[in-house]
Design a protein around this motif. Structure first.
Motif, mmCIF file in Angstrom:
data_model
loop_
_atom_site.group_PDB
_atom_site.id
_atom_site.type_symbol
_atom_site.label_atom_id
_atom_site.label_comp_id
_atom_site.label_asym_id
_atom_site.label_seq_id
_atom_site.Cartn_x
_atom_site.Cartn_y
_atom_site.Cartn_z
ATOM 1 N N ILE A 4 40.693 36.799 28.173
ATOM 2 C CA ILE A 4 41.522 37.963 28.497
ATOM 3 C C ILE A 4 42.279 38.404 27.273
ATOM 4 O O ILE A 4 42.857 37.578 26.557
ATOM 5 C CB ILE A 4 42.510 37.622 29.629
ATOM 6 N N LEU A 5 42.296 39.717 27.031
ATOM 7 C CA LEU A 5 43.113 40.295 25.976
ATOM 8 C C LEU A 5 44.029 41.315 26.617
ATOM 9 O O LEU A 5 43.560 42.311 27.167
ATOM 10 C CB LEU A 5 42.243 40.967 24.913
ATOM 11 N N GLU A 6 45.315 41.088 26.532
ATOM 12 C CA GLU A 6 46.235 42.015 27.154
ATOM 13 C C GLU A 6 47.167 42.628 26.128
ATOM 14 O O GLU A 6 47.499 42.017 25.118
ATOM 15 C CB GLU A 6 47.033 41.336 28.265
ATOM 16 N N MET A 95 58.296 38.621 32.120
ATOM 17 C CA MET A 95 57.076 38.453 31.335
ATOM 18 C C MET A 95 55.921 38.670 32.295
ATOM 19 O O MET A 95 55.855 38.017 33.343
ATOM 20 C CB MET A 95 57.015 37.053 30.737
ATOM 21 N N TYR A 96 55.056 39.594 31.960
ATOM 22 C CA TYR A 96 53.916 39.925 32.801
ATOM 23 C C TYR A 96 52.655 39.313 32.201
ATOM 24 O O TYR A 96 52.386 39.459 31.012
ATOM 25 C CB TYR A 96 53.750 41.438 32.910
ATOM 26 N N THR A 116 42.524 31.874 35.372
ATOM 27 C CA THR A 116 42.529 32.217 33.948
ATOM 28 C C THR A 116 43.696 33.147 33.657
ATOM 29 O O THR A 116 43.941 34.093 34.407
ATOM 30 C CB THR A 116 41.208 32.906 33.574
ATOM 31 N N TRP A 117 44.393 32.885 32.532
ATOM 32 C CA TRP A 117 45.623 33.631 32.220
ATOM 33 C C TRP A 117 45.582 34.209 30.809
ATOM 34 O O TRP A 117 45.037 33.600 29.888
ATOM 35 C CB TRP A 117 46.819 32.697 32.343
ATOM 36 N N GLY A 118 46.232 35.392 30.650
ATOM 37 C CA GLY A 118 46.438 35.981 29.341
ATOM 38 C C GLY A 118 47.705 35.436 28.713
ATOM 39 O O GLY A 118 48.372 34.560 29.262
ATOM 40 N N GLN A 119 48.042 36.004 27.538
ATOM 41 C CA GLN A 119 49.165 35.461 26.773
ATOM 42 C C GLN A 119 50.513 36.000 27.217
ATOM 43 O O GLN A 119 51.552 35.438 26.852
ATOM 44 C CB GLN A 119 48.967 35.742 25.276
ATOM 45 N N GLY A 120 50.543 37.080 27.983
ATOM 46 C CA GLY A 120 51.792 37.618 28.490
ATOM 47 C C GLY A 120 52.319 38.774 27.678
ATOM 48 O O GLY A 120 52.112 38.849 26.458
#
Length: 127
Positions: A4-6, A95-96, A116-120
């Motif tokens: 994931i790229l946020e 923080m989203y 799975t999680w992005g960096q926020g």
């Protein structure tokens, strides 16, 4: 699992709008769902929005219904989804995190569980 790229986040006054973006190879990794969760200062983690990538079924927390929406734009939506946040309130400060790969889906009633999680991305709303 999908990578994931946020992007996005920032500071805005109450009543304003912000858009968060989240890119991932959803189709390549057969990602079943994606969405966003947040954690505000001194608050518990909360899933605010999620969508099934196949059917388009969605979940929104009561705290953001009518104000937040997961959107995509044309073919770009195949990789990039956006969390459009309108009428922001100071209590939306958090923080989203973009997240994906649901291990559970509770329809529009119960928040899904992400794997799975992005960096926020930080969102700050001033009064």
């Amino acid at each position: 699992h999908v990578s994931i790229l946020e992007c996005g986040g920032g500071s805005v006054q109450a009543g304003g709008s912000l858009r968060l973006s989240c890119a991932g190879d959803w189709e390549e990794y057969s990602t079943n769902c994606m969405g966003w969760a947040r954690q505000g200062p001194g608050k518990e983690y909360e899933v605010v929005a999620a969508i099934l990538t196949g059917s388009g079924a969605s979940y929104y927390a009561d705290s953001v219904k009518g104000r937040f929406a997961i959107v995509h734009e044309g073919d770009a939506g195949k990789r990039t989804r956006y969390l459009q946040m309108n009428d922001l309130k100071p209590e939306d400060t958090a923080m989203y995190y973009c997240a994906a790969d649901c291990s559970s889906w509770g329809g529009h009633v119960y928040a899904p569980t992400f794997v799975t999680w992005g960096q926020g991305s930080q969102v700050s709303v001033s009064s």
